[in-house]
Design an enzyme around this catalytic site. Structure first.
Site, PDB file in Angstrom:
ATOM      1  N   SER A  98       0.856  -1.185   0.000  1.00 57.32           N
ATOM      2  CA  SER A  98       0.000   0.000   0.000  1.00 57.32           C
ATOM      3  C   SER A  98       0.890   1.232   0.000  1.00 57.32           C
ATOM      4  CB  SER A  98      -0.885   0.006   1.257  1.00 57.32           C
ATOM      5  OG  SER A  98      -1.478   1.272   1.459  1.00 57.32           O
ATOM      6  N   TYR A 124      -0.496  -0.334  10.887  1.00 58.54           N
ATOM      7  CA  TYR A 124      -0.809  -0.739   9.517  1.00 58.54           C
ATOM      8  C   TYR A 124       0.276  -0.267   8.559  1.00 58.54           C
ATOM      9  CZ  TYR A 124      -3.226  -0.949   5.012  1.00 58.54           C
ATOM     10  OH  TYR A 124      -3.560  -1.214   3.704  1.00 58.54           O
ATOM     11  N   LYS A 128       2.790  -2.531   6.089  1.00 58.94           N
ATOM     12  CA  LYS A 128       2.901  -2.343   4.645  1.00 58.94           C
ATOM     13  C   LYS A 128       4.346  -2.032   4.246  1.00 58.94           C
ATOM     14  CE  LYS A 128      -0.172  -3.987   4.072  1.00 58.94           C
ATOM     15  NZ  LYS A 128      -0.668  -5.017   3.138  1.00 58.94           N
TER      16      LYS A 128
END
Length: 243
Positions: A98, A124, A128
């Site tokens: 991402s 998060y 990533k």
């Protein structure tokens, strides 16, 4: 589902790991063993592995463990390494990352990933970043084997990943997504491209990070070779995988 549909449209036989729990390393090992046996019995190789499953906004796991790191990185790390022996020249590994990795921060100390945040977004973003660093180290280790590895960004896609966000944010994202986000089919395009395009080949340099089906500069931290090597070692120790 849309990545599966895209690959099948190109003639691929697809195995969906719907019952695989990436947070449960025994589940990962069991699934990998089953796939190894099936490939061996059919005398086939694994042509493409797409590590697409992931979570965002989830709370801590047992013992306070970071579920973003466990599901988004450690599980795919173990699965990939267990299935690598089933691959041959021409095979591909696609890690769905991402653009959130640009905000990721990572430190490895004494052979372990240093826990640094309790908030979901930094966790998060870190997971990533790990996806891209893992891909970078994969590219280095796979040199000369004819196996392509790359990471991709699907963009902001209208999927069920919002369901684990804090209620107010999840509701807002769900309401706005239909008008501003990509459809799942649009989000799948880059993964299908990475998995099938003849433009990507082990015979020439493969981009580390793709967005909109184009090579895109990753975060500078994602190009840190020592950090990538340290993360690999820490990940192997965390999942009990002997190199």
């Amino acid at each position: 589902m849309e990545i599966t549909a895209g690959l099948m449209a190109k003639g691929a036989h697809v195995v969906m790991a719907c019952r695989l729990d990436l947070a449960d390393l025994q589940s990962v090992r069991s699934f990998a063993k089953q796939q190894q046996q099936e490939l061996q019995s059919s005398k086939q190789s694994l042509r493409v592995l797409v590590n697409n499953a992931g979570v965002m906004g989830v709370g801590p796991g047992p013992g306070g463990a970071d579920q973003h790191l466990a599901v988004n990185h450690f599980g795919p790390f173990l699965l990939t390494n267990l299935l690598l022996p089933c691959m041959e020249p021409g095979s591909r590994i696609v890690n769905v990352a991402s653009r959130a990795h640009y905000w990721g921060r990572l430190a490895v100390k004494d052979g372990c990933v240093v826990p640094g945040w309790s908030n979901w977004f930094p966790q998060y973003a870190q997971s990533k970043l790990c996806n891209v660093l893992f891909t970078a180290e994969l590219q280095r280790r796979l040199q000369g084997r004819g196996i392509v590895a790359t990471s991709v960004s699907p963009g902001f896609v209208n999927t069920t990943i919002f369901r684990s966000l804090p209620p107010w944010l999840g509701s807002l994202a769900t309401a706005l997504a239909p008008s501003i986000a990509r459809t799942p089919a649009e989000g799948a395009e880059v993964a299908v491209y990475a998995a099938t395009s003849p433009e990507l080949s082990a015979e020439r340099p493969v981009p580390l990070f793709l967005h909109d089906c184009k090579a895109t500069p990753p975060a500078k931290l994602a190009e840190d070779k020592q950090l990538a090597a340290d993360l690999w070692a820490a990940s192997a120790a965390a999942v009990g995988w002997k190199q």
